[in-house]
Design an enzyme around this catalytic site. Structure first.
Site, PDB file in Angstrom:
ATOM      1  N   ASP A 176     -14.580  -0.629  -3.414  1.00 30.85           N
ATOM      2  CA  ASP A 176     -13.550   0.371  -3.081  1.00 30.85           C
ATOM      3  C   ASP A 176     -12.694   0.607  -4.320  1.00 30.85           C
ATOM      4  O   ASP A 176     -11.470   0.522  -4.287  1.00 30.85           O
ATOM      5  CB  ASP A 176     -12.702  -0.129  -1.913  1.00 30.85           C
ATOM      6  N   GLU A 196      -0.917 -14.872  -4.469  1.00 33.10           N
ATOM      7  CA  GLU A 196      -0.040 -14.811  -5.629  1.00 33.10           C
ATOM      8  C   GLU A 196       0.627 -13.437  -5.694  1.00 33.10           C
ATOM      9  O   GLU A 196      -0.013 -12.410  -5.480  1.00 33.10           O
ATOM     10  CB  GLU A 196      -0.881 -15.043  -6.883  1.00 33.10           C
TER      11      GLU A 196
END
Length: 312
Positions: A219, A104
């Site tokens: 992360d 998306e």
């Protein structure tokens, strides 16, 4: 539960036809900036849809398989936003093959006034979500482990091993710090190596076992959080595993940090164990070692400074 596998196609054309119908075509391609591992594009289709594509060499398709699994694991907690996954694939192309990942397209917007408070609460909720079936590739096994992930993935451009373990400290030592120290061995003197070994041997005196395992992004710096068109936070580019939530919080403080309202809102939902601030740099040693191995000498002194912080 282990996320379902993402659909994989043998060409970009086949992927688009499967997703949007036989009359689909790309009417415009925009190369996007950002990222030093993959190439990124916005594809505008004749259907009016706009989708996001990452591309890399064909032999690096594992980057996208791993990323899809991580995004799926986060999405299945239903706690925090992620881009909707469309598919992965490889394409031989006209001249050279490549791998791709379709997602998306997130239209960016202005952050809501409560952006960081909501992000803090949603991340805390994700950290409290159930994790036991994310670690073991055979969830029906009786000797299931608590920490790790059902597959290996990547931290930046480097492989991240997620072999399951019963104890958090063992996992963080053997699957996080030790491989990075070994990879960076040429940067260290004999005296440095002794100090590094001393730190690893004493790790259980610095790190407690968490009260519960948490699915973590892995992360989590500011570049991996986007504001969508509604001004809400969306997590991207994960390096997920089941570990200690403190490791995610520590990463948010490594490169500039988030505003204090984020941390206050987080702690309201998921209070941290006492002494987190004393452990924060040790968690970030992993990321600094990884940067040393990816980018070189400029990260050596920060690494040595953290080792000295704990053993001197």
């Amino acid at each position: 539960m282990i996320p379902e596998s993402t659909a994989h196609y043998t060409s970009l054309a086949k992927a688009l036809v499967s997703l949007y119908g036989s009359s689909v075509s790309i009417v415009h391609t925009d190369r996007l900036s950002g990222g030093d591992i993959n190439k990124s594009y916005a594809l505008t289709l004749n259907t009016g849809d706009r989708i996001f594509m990452k591309a890399n060499a064909k032999e690096n398709a594992a980057f996208f398989t791993a990323e899809a699994a991580g995004l799926s694991a986060i999405a299945e907690t239903e706690c925090i936003g992620t881009p909707r996954i469309l598919c992965t694939g490889t394409d031989d192309g006209e001249e050279v093959g490549y791998s791709f990942f379709l997602l998306e397209f997130i239209e960016s917007g202005k952050k809501r006034d409560d952006y960081f408070e909501v992000l803090g609460r949603e991340l805390a909720a994700m950290h409290k979500a159930e994790t036991k079936d994310l670690v073991n590739s055979d969830p029906s096994a009786t000797n299931t482990k608590k920490f790790g992930f059902f597959m290996d993935n990547f931290i930046g451009a480097r492989e991240q091993k997620n072999r399951p373990a019963d104890k958090w400290v063992s996992f963080f030592r053997d699957q996080r710090l030790l491989p990075q120290f070994k990879a960076a061995d040429s940067y260290f003197s004999d005296e440095d190596r002794k100090r590094n070994t001393k730190l690893l041997d004493r790790l259980d005196t610095f790190l407690p076992e968490p009260e519960k395992p948490s699915l973590i992004h892995g992360d989590l710096w500011s570049g991996n959080v986007l504001a969508d068109k509604d001004g809400k936070a969306i997590l991207i580019d994960p390096a997920v595993y089941v570990g200690n939530a403190e490791a995610d919080l520590a990463m948010t403080e490594l490169f500039g940090g988030f505003p204090q309202e984020f941390y206050a809102a987080y702690r309201e939902v998921n209070p941290l164990q006492a002494g987190y601030e004393e452990r924060r740099d040790l968690y970030n040693l992993y990321h600094l070692l990884n940067h040393l191995n990816m980018f070189g000498q400029s990260y050596l002194n920060p690494v040595k400074s953290i080792v000295a912080e704990y053993i001197d």
